[in-house]
Design a protein around this motif. Structure first.
Motif, PDB file in Angstrom:
ATOM      1  N   VAL A 144       0.823  -1.192   0.035  1.00 27.43           N
ATOM      2  CA  VAL A 144      -0.123   0.058   0.008  1.00 27.43           C
ATOM      3  C   VAL A 144       0.900   1.220   0.041  1.00 27.43           C
ATOM      4  N   SER A 145       2.065   1.183   0.688  1.00 24.00           N
ATOM      5  CA  SER A 145       2.712   2.535   0.941  1.00 24.00           C
ATOM      6  C   SER A 145       3.596   2.723  -0.677  1.00 24.00           C
ATOM      7  N   LEU A 146       4.012   1.579  -1.131  1.00 23.09           N
ATOM      8  CA  LEU A 146       4.685   1.827  -2.382  1.00 23.09           C
ATOM      9  C   LEU A 146       3.806   2.242  -3.480  1.00 23.09           C
ATOM     10  N   LEU A 147       2.441   1.754  -3.537  1.00 30.22           N
ATOM     11  CA  LEU A 147       1.351   2.275  -4.305  1.00 30.22           C
ATOM     12  C   LEU A 147       1.325   3.700  -4.136  1.00 30.22           C
ATOM     13  N   ALA A 148       1.040   3.920  -2.989  1.00 27.60           N
ATOM     14  CA  ALA A 148       0.432   5.533  -2.743  1.00 27.60           C
ATOM     15  C   ALA A 148       1.799   6.320  -3.296  1.00 27.60           C
ATOM     16  N   LEU A 149       3.131   5.735  -2.856  1.00 29.15           N
ATOM     17  CA  LEU A 149       4.216   6.755  -3.334  1.00 29.15           C
ATOM     18  C   LEU A 149       4.172   6.916  -4.823  1.00 29.15           C
ATOM     19  N   ILE A 150       4.037   5.839  -5.478  1.00 30.50           N
ATOM     20  CA  ILE A 150       4.102   5.990  -6.967  1.00 30.50           C
ATOM     21  C   ILE A 150       3.083   6.702  -7.321  1.00 30.50           C
ATOM     22  N   GLY A 151       1.861   6.725  -6.822  1.00 32.62           N
ATOM     23  CA  GLY A 151       0.715   7.486  -7.034  1.00 32.62           C
ATOM     24  C   GLY A 151       1.056   8.683  -7.240  1.00 32.62           C
ATOM     25  N   SER A 152       2.145   9.419  -6.437  1.00 34.43           N
ATOM     26  CA  SER A 152       2.386  10.686  -6.306  1.00 34.43           C
ATOM     27  C   SER A 152       2.882  11.140  -7.595  1.00 34.43           C
ATOM     28  N   HIS A 153       3.509  10.386  -8.396  1.00 32.25           N
ATOM     29  CA  HIS A 153       3.954  10.530  -9.739  1.00 32.25           C
ATOM     30  C   HIS A 153       2.999  10.676 -10.957  1.00 32.25           C
ATOM     31  N   GLY A 154       1.629  10.428 -10.401  1.00 33.95           N
ATOM     32  CA  GLY A 154       0.493  10.378 -11.681  1.00 33.95           C
ATOM     33  C   GLY A 154       0.000   9.166 -11.837  1.00 33.95           C
ATOM     34  N   LEU A 155      -1.353   9.207 -12.292  1.00 34.07           N
ATOM     35  CA  LEU A 155      -2.199   8.203 -12.624  1.00 34.07           C
ATOM     36  C   LEU A 155      -1.658   7.069 -13.519  1.00 34.07           C
ATOM     37  N   ALA A 157       1.251   6.521 -14.451  1.00 33.52           N
ATOM     38  CA  ALA A 157       2.329   5.566 -13.880  1.00 33.52           C
ATOM     39  C   ALA A 157       1.843   4.445 -12.919  1.00 33.52           C
ATOM     40  N   THR A 158       0.997   4.949 -12.000  1.00 31.47           N
ATOM     41  CA  THR A 158       0.331   3.912 -11.101  1.00 31.47           C
ATOM     42  C   THR A 158      -0.295   2.867 -11.748  1.00 31.47           C
ATOM     43  N   LEU A 159      -1.232   3.134 -12.875  1.00 30.82           N
ATOM     44  CA  LEU A 159      -1.874   2.037 -13.245  1.00 30.82           C
ATOM     45  C   LEU A 159      -0.984   1.149 -14.108  1.00 30.82           C
ATOM     46  N   LEU A 160       0.099   1.639 -14.884  1.00 28.24           N
ATOM     47  CA  LEU A 160       0.946   0.974 -15.723  1.00 28.24           C
ATOM     48  C   LEU A 160       1.808  -0.136 -14.935  1.00 28.24           C
ATOM     49  N   LEU A 161       2.337   0.507 -13.747  1.00 31.66           N
ATOM     50  CA  LEU A 161       3.254  -0.263 -12.736  1.00 31.66           C
ATOM     51  C   LEU A 161       2.342  -1.239 -12.080  1.00 31.66           C
ATOM     52  N   LEU A 162       1.178  -0.865 -11.785  1.00 33.26           N
ATOM     53  CA  LEU A 162       0.315  -2.003 -11.043  1.00 33.26           C
ATOM     54  C   LEU A 162      -0.112  -3.035 -11.994  1.00 33.26           C
ATOM     55  N   TRP A 163      -0.413  -2.847 -13.145  1.00 34.62           N
ATOM     56  CA  TRP A 163      -0.615  -3.995 -13.937  1.00 34.62           C
ATOM     57  C   TRP A 163       0.646  -4.698 -14.303  1.00 34.62           C
ATOM     58  N   ALA A 164       1.585  -4.177 -14.605  1.00 36.06           N
ATOM     59  CA  ALA A 164       2.868  -4.679 -14.845  1.00 36.06           C
ATOM     60  C   ALA A 164       3.398  -5.616 -13.779  1.00 36.06           C
ATOM     61  N   GLY A 165       3.099  -5.015 -12.590  1.00 34.36           N
ATOM     62  CA  GLY A 165       3.763  -5.811 -11.362  1.00 34.36           C
ATOM     63  C   GLY A 165       3.041  -6.932 -11.171  1.00 34.36           C
ATOM     64  N   ALA A 271      10.590   0.420  -9.243  1.00 37.78           N
ATOM     65  CA  ALA A 271       9.707   1.630  -9.674  1.00 37.78           C
ATOM     66  C   ALA A 271      10.038   2.867  -8.711  1.00 37.78           C
ATOM     67  N   ALA A 272       9.603   2.867  -7.630  1.00 44.91           N
ATOM     68  CA  ALA A 272       9.704   4.171  -6.610  1.00 44.91           C
ATOM     69  C   ALA A 272      11.086   4.538  -6.754  1.00 44.91           C
ATOM     70  N   ILE A 273      11.907   3.957  -6.601  1.00 46.11           N
ATOM     71  CA  ILE A 273      13.370   4.489  -6.414  1.00 46.11           C
ATOM     72  C   ILE A 273      13.606   4.954  -7.860  1.00 46.11           C
ATOM     73  N   ALA A 274      13.383   4.405  -9.155  1.00 45.45           N
ATOM     74  CA  ALA A 274      13.671   5.362 -10.288  1.00 45.45           C
ATOM     75  C   ALA A 274      12.864   6.504 -10.667  1.00 45.45           C
ATOM     76  N   LEU A 275      11.540   6.582  -9.886  1.00 44.76           N
ATOM     77  CA  LEU A 275      10.871   7.641 -10.319  1.00 44.76           C
ATOM     78  C   LEU A 275      11.136   8.898  -9.119  1.00 44.76           C
ATOM     79  N   ALA A 276      11.720   8.499  -8.182  1.00 45.43           N
ATOM     80  CA  ALA A 276      12.161   9.409  -7.082  1.00 45.43           C
ATOM     81  C   ALA A 276      12.920  10.593  -7.420  1.00 45.43           C
TER      82      ALA A 276
END
Length: 280
Positions: A144-155, A157-165, A271-276
């Motif tokens: 949940v924390s990682l998805l919320a963090l990734i969510g701060s980079h836009g919807l 990014a979140t949806l693509l990474l969620l699906w690919a993960g 992904a979160a590290i790369a997007l930071a």
């Protein structure tokens, strides 16, 4: 076998994987058409990442709906957490917590005893122990924390990474089947048909399922995010392989579920590290 029969057989194998690894309805006449045999279940392993297309699709749909309904984004940061929690609940409901159960059992077994035989015995116990409870809580909190963090980079990014993960993390356990012997109780194990090592054609089929989601990540989010998420997931898979080889000298069905969970988390972490954002 002609192409039409081959495509029908592949569809049956795919639907059997959906039936076995999710709670999504493959019942009645459809289930009768799909059929079942240990050989079919073994062949369905090639489509495990394809199951991730459906489970990841459920996660994406719920996340996007909650994000829109709550006005998610930087202006509503708590909405990112609600969407992350909602999508996680949706995937647990869709799969019946199948992989989470495997993670808990592995944590109880390998955390509860240094003896191989005793660890395998603990893993067969349906009751959850302290190590399993801790593993579940920490894994869900991390997700949940990682998805919320990734969510701060836009919807997007979140949806693509969620699906690919969800898709890619279901491919890594196949390498365990390829590399390690099955050490579970084959008389009662649900993963008994997977005890035979998987062939290269099945691995190539699984890779084909992963191609589109991963390609979209690379195209939309860049090569660095693509490489970091995939590399982190691969390192997690290698670590799980080493752990099981050293402690159990093989794998069980629970090991496959635990590997999926850990590799999914690692994918999001990479992904979160790369997007930071980087300092100037």
């Amino acid at each position: 076998m002609n192409p039409w029969h081959r495509s029908q057989q592949a569809l049956r194998h795919y639907l059997l994987a959906v039936q076995f690894f999710t709670r999504l309805p493959v019942t009645g006449r459809l289930a009768g058409w799909v059929g079942y045999s240990p050989a079919m279940l073994r062949a369905s392993a090639a489509h495990f990442p394809g199951v991730g297309w459906l489970v990841g699709g459920v996660a994406v749909a719920v996340h996007a709906l909650l994000h829109a309904a709550l006005g998610g984004g930087l202006a509503q940061p708590l909405a990112l957490w609600v969407a992350a929690v909602g999508s996680t609940i949706a995937t647990v409901l869709a799969t019946g917590g199948f992989h989470e159960d495997g993670l808990a059992d592995v944590a109880d077994g390998l955390g509860g005893s240094a003896q191989r035989e005793r660890a395998l015995e603990i893993m067969k116990d349906s009751r959850i122990g302290a190590f399993g409870a801790m593993a579940l809580v920490l894994a869900l909190l991390a997700k949940v924390s990682l998805l919320a963090l990734i969510g701060s980079h836009g919807l997007v990014a979140t949806l693509l990474l969620l699906w690919a993960g969800h898709v890619s993390s279901r491919g890594w356990p196949l390498l365990l089947i390829r590399a390690l012997p099955h050490v579970g109780d084959t008389a009662t194990s649900k993963s008994k048909p997977l005890a035979d090592r998987i062939g290269l054609p099945a691995l190539w089929a699984a890779a084909a399922w992963c191609f589109v989601p991963l390609a979209l990540v690379g195209w939309a989010l860049g090569a660095i995010t693509f490489a970091a998420s995939l590399a982190a997931s691969a390192l997690a898979a290698a670590a799980m392989h080493r752990w099981f080889a050293r402690r159990l000298q093989g794998f069980t069905g629970d090991c496959l579920g635990a590997t999926q969970q850990v590799c999914e988390l690692a994918f999001y972490l990479g992904a979160a590290i790369a997007l930071a954002p980087r300092g100037a």
